[in-house]
Design an enzyme around this catalytic site. Structure first.
Site, short mmCIF file in Angstrom:
data_model
loop_
_atom_site.label_atom_id
_atom_site.label_comp_id
_atom_site.label_asym_id
_atom_site.label_seq_id
_atom_site.Cartn_x
_atom_site.Cartn_y
_atom_site.Cartn_z
N LEU A 17 0.64 -0.77 0.07
CA LEU A 17 -0.01 -0.04 0.19
C LEU A 17 0.25 1.56 0.34
O LEU A 17 0.36 2.68 0.02
CB LEU A 17 -1.16 -0.22 1.27
CG LEU A 17 -1.79 -0.62 1.24
CD1 LEU A 17 -3.17 -1.49 2.73
CD2 LEU A 17 -3.04 -1.10 -0.08
N TYR A 56 14.24 -11.00 -5.88
CA TYR A 56 12.59 -11.30 -6.10
C TYR A 56 11.93 -11.38 -5.06
O TYR A 56 10.50 -10.88 -5.10
CB TYR A 56 13.19 -12.47 -7.26
CG TYR A 56 13.32 -12.81 -8.29
CD1 TYR A 56 12.47 -11.95 -9.34
CD2 TYR A 56 14.79 -13.00 -9.00
CE1 TYR A 56 13.30 -11.53 -10.52
CE2 TYR A 56 15.59 -13.40 -10.02
CZ TYR A 56 14.51 -12.04 -11.53
OH TYR A 56 14.25 -12.13 -12.30
N ASP A 150 -1.45 -11.43 9.55
CA ASP A 150 -0.10 -11.49 9.86
C ASP A 150 0.50 -11.88 11.31
O ASP A 150 0.27 -11.74 12.00
CB ASP A 150 0.80 -11.33 9.51
CG ASP A 150 1.29 -10.15 8.23
OD1 ASP A 150 0.00 -11.16 7.51
OD2 ASP A 150 2.01 -9.87 7.75
N GLY A 357 25.19 -5.80 -9.12
CA GLY A 357 24.67 -7.58 -8.81
C GLY A 357 25.46 -7.94 -8.65
O GLY A 357 26.74 -7.98 -8.16
N CYS A 384 29.20 -0.61 -9.70
CA CYS A 384 29.67 -1.48 -9.16
C CYS A 384 29.85 -2.57 -9.83
O CYS A 384 30.07 -3.10 -10.61
CB CYS A 384 28.38 -2.07 -7.91
SG CYS A 384 29.17 -3.01 -6.09
N GLY A 386 28.28 -3.02 -12.09
CA GLY A 386 28.80 -2.52 -14.03
C GLY A 386 29.60 -1.73 -14.30
O GLY A 386 30.25 -2.13 -15.55
N GLU A 408 34.76 -13.87 -9.81
CA GLU A 408 33.61 -13.49 -9.58
C GLU A 408 32.73 -15.05 -10.89
O GLU A 408 31.63 -15.81 -10.10
CB GLU A 408 32.74 -12.48 -8.99
CG GLU A 408 31.21 -13.22 -8.84
CD GLU A 408 30.40 -11.33 -8.34
OE1 GLU A 408 30.71 -10.56 -8.86
OE2 GLU A 408 29.24 -11.55 -8.01
N HIS A 510 28.18 3.00 -4.70
CA HIS A 510 26.70 2.99 -4.93
C HIS A 510 26.00 4.01 -4.96
O HIS A 510 25.94 4.18 -3.53
CB HIS A 510 26.03 1.55 -3.97
CG HIS A 510 25.78 0.57 -4.18
ND1 HIS A 510 25.43 -0.35 -5.46
CD2 HIS A 510 26.99 -0.22 -4.33
CE1 HIS A 510 25.69 -1.41 -5.98
NE2 HIS A 510 26.25 -1.86 -5.11
N GLU A 512 23.77 5.58 -5.64
CA GLU A 512 22.52 6.01 -5.65
C GLU A 512 21.46 5.84 -4.53
O GLU A 512 20.27 5.92 -4.14
CB GLU A 512 21.68 4.82 -6.37
CG GLU A 512 21.49 3.48 -5.62
CD GLU A 512 22.93 2.37 -6.48
OE1 GLU A 512 24.19 3.28 -7.06
OE2 GLU A 512 22.94 0.79 -6.17
N1 GLN Z 1 29.27 -8.87 -7.29
C1 GLN Z 1 29.89 -8.26 -6.79
C2 GLN Z 1 31.04 -7.71 -5.75
O1 GLN Z 1 30.50 -8.57 -5.22
C3 GLN Z 1 29.83 -6.84 -7.48
C4 GLN Z 1 28.74 -6.43 -6.43
C5 GLN Z 1 27.65 -5.12 -6.33
O2 GLN Z 1 27.30 -4.71 -7.46
N2 GLN Z 1 27.02 -4.88 -5.30
O3 GLN Z 1 31.45 -7.05 -6.03
#
Ligand code: GLN
Length: 538
Positions: A17, A56, A150, A357, A384, A386, A408, A510, A512
């Site tokens: 909501l 997700y 809940d 990611g 990151c 990216g 990685e 980051h 953002e």
């Molecule tokens: N997977 C990458 C790392 O651990 C980037 C992490 C991320 O983008 N937050 O360094």
């Protein structure tokens, strides 16, 4: 107790909501009346934090300056208010039990049976008192996660019931955010689900003081009157929260017009100081009167989920506010990109952003998108993972490092241009073991980053394990990649750029998490400015 007053916000009838935004908007309105505010989220799940949950399941993980991995609602809290949040502002059932069980093992409760009431409920209350004590704000707005009814939120509701019993109605206020659905066939808004939800609360000993009702159309006086009568809430305390189609940043204004802040202050017997809402109002007006539109591709594997890159989308729109530009998102799943379709898929975009990611899914698609941005001169912003992909792309396609990769993605790659720090090598636990939170970064003059930040020293928040591998630095620098920012000891690469490109920036941190609509982050503002320029090239 300290002078701090508590406002508890519960949710009824349905999830999603917009409780987080409501809490944030109320914070914004109270601040506009000269009150100091802190905000706290209580999450009823057993995880210690959302750090190990899939986007997700949970959407984005928001990182605070002190390195806590928290719920994305904290992002709204920081963007809508001046509060500076830490790990104390994000509490989960898992944390509460963890503390109580550790105490039990230490022998703190010797002789006693440890129970939900009072031990768990006391620890929940303790977490609220810690914020009150350390931050000493006029108000703490506490969001109780989940929906009333809940099983798992019951201890939290019991804790806030006790708070009201102990500190009284001038110090503790209950706001219930609920849904008043419109049944299309009947063409009518229905109050019954809200009545039932309030009944449920009453059964737990909580009588809400204010009802905030999510409705598709503003509520009529009759509807307010009906809810008032059946839910035992003053009619003026029934607030209509109708859907806003333009921007979430209009929500504080909508609540202001509905007098939410006035009703809160009045109910708690607080002075109704004059409201200074100008900064926010000007920002919203700017946001709604844009001069141009740009299309920005966001290339990430969770694009199907709105909330997975919440702070990224918000920050891009803040960049738009800085340049009177409407930012439209072109969401691209990198798994669908290949050499044949990449040009077509990115045909009409004015900028490409690859967010953070984990894991290898979609990596090759991201690298193709970055190659496209680099070779076609399209503004590029890598965050990151990216940024790490941008380093891999440059290694493979400019330096000729065949199969360059991050360890990685391919632990046995011949050219590990991104790899683990020594100290991360032996880590066995997954939760909370990354490089997390705010770290300083020094920026070289004569770089794009410097021209955006206008500073040689910045602080940004991190959440990652892998880093640019230092032994490749020289080779990159000799071939056109600029290491524009590093940790103060020069050991960790934080910002990379490409000299021959108008706007190509990759950051290991980051940004953002630090952008606000009233203070757009310099890199997002710069990126959007570059996309506008690109869009006008024709
Ligand atoms: N997977 C990458 C790392 O651990 C980037 C992490 C991320 O983008 N937050 O360094």
């Amino acid at each position: 107790m300290s002078r701090t007053k508590f406002i508890f916000v519960t949710g009824g009838v349905s999830s999603s909501l917009g409780k987080g935004v409501t809490v944030a908007a109320l914070g914004c309105l109270l601040e506009s009346r000269g009150y100091s505010v802190s905000l706290q989220k209580m999450d009823p799940y057993i995880n210690i934090d959302p750090g190990t949950m899939s986007p997700y399941q949970h959407g984005e993980v928001y990182v605070t300056a002190d390195g806590a991995e928290t719920d994305l609602d904290l992002g709204y809290y920081e963007r809508f208010t001046h509060s500076k949040l830490t790990r104390k502002n994000s509490v989960s059932t898992g944390q509460i039990y963890n503390t109580v069980i550790q105490r039990e093992r230490k022998g703190d409760y010797l002789g006693r049976t440890v129970q939900v009431v009072p031990h768990i409920t006391n620890e929940i209350r303790n977490r609220m008192y810690i914020v009150a004590r350390e931050e000493n704000p006029d108000f703490i707005i506490v969001e109780i996660g989940g929906t009333v009814g809940d099983i798992e939120s019951i201890p939290f509701l019991e804790a806030i019931r006790q708070m009201r019993y102990e500190h009284g109605s001038s110090n503790v206020l209950f706001v219930h955010l609920t849904l008043v659905p419109t049944i299309t066939a009947a063409g009518e808004a229905k109050t019954k689900p809200t009545q039932h939800s309030v009944k449920e609360l009453l059964g737990l000993g909580i009588q809400p003081d204010i009802l905030v009702c999510r409705v598709s159309q503003p509520m009529t006086k009759e509807m307010k009157n009906k809810l008032s009568l059946f839910c035992n809430v003053k009619e003026e305390n029934v607030i209509s929260a109708s859907d806003i189609s333009t921007s979430i940043y209009e929500i504080p204004k909508m609540y202001k017009e509905e007098k939410l802040d006035e009703v809160v202050l009045k109910t708690m017997g607080m002075e109704l100081r004059t409201s200074d809402f100008e900064e926010w109002d000007t920002m919203v007006k700017g946001l709604l009167t844009t001069k141009q539109t740009v299309q920005v591709a966001v290339v990430g594997k969770y694009i199907s989920l709105q909330d997975a890159y919440r702070s990224i989308y918000e920050s891009l729109s803040h960049g738009g506010i800085a340049h009177q530009t409407k930012v439209e998102f072109v969401k691209i799943d990198p798994e669908n990109l290949d050499k044949e379709n990449v040009i077509d898929s990115l045909k009409n975009v004015h900028g490409i952003l690859v967010p953070g990611g984990f894991g290898d899914r979609g990596i090759e698609g991201k690298i193709l998108a970055i190659q496209h941005a680099r070779t076609k001169g399209i503004p590029f912003f890598g965050i990151c993972l990216g940024m790490q992909c941008a380093v891999v792309e440059y290694g493979r396609n400019v330096l000729g490092l065949k199969d360059a990769n991050s360890t990685e993605i391919r632990p046995d790659t011949e050219h590990p241009v991104i790899s683990l720090l020594e100290e991360q090598n032996d880590i066995e636990q997954m939760g909370g073991t990354m490089r997390l939170g705010s770290y300083p970064c020094k920026i070289k003059k004569d770089t794009l980053a410097y021209s955006e930040y206008k500073s040689e020293s910045i602080h940004e928040r991190h959440r990652h394990r892998f880093e640019f591998t230092n032994r490749y630095r020289k080779q990159y620098e000799e071939n056109g990649m600029v290491i524009a920012g590093t940790s103060p000891d020069d050991n960790l690469v934080e910002i990379v750029e490409i000299r021959e490109h108008d706007w190509f920036v990759g950051v290991q941190f980051h940004p953002e998490f630090q952008s606000k609509p009233t203070a757009p982050h310099p890199l997002f503002a710069g990126f959007i400015k570059a996309t506008v320029k690109y869009s006008k090239k024709g």
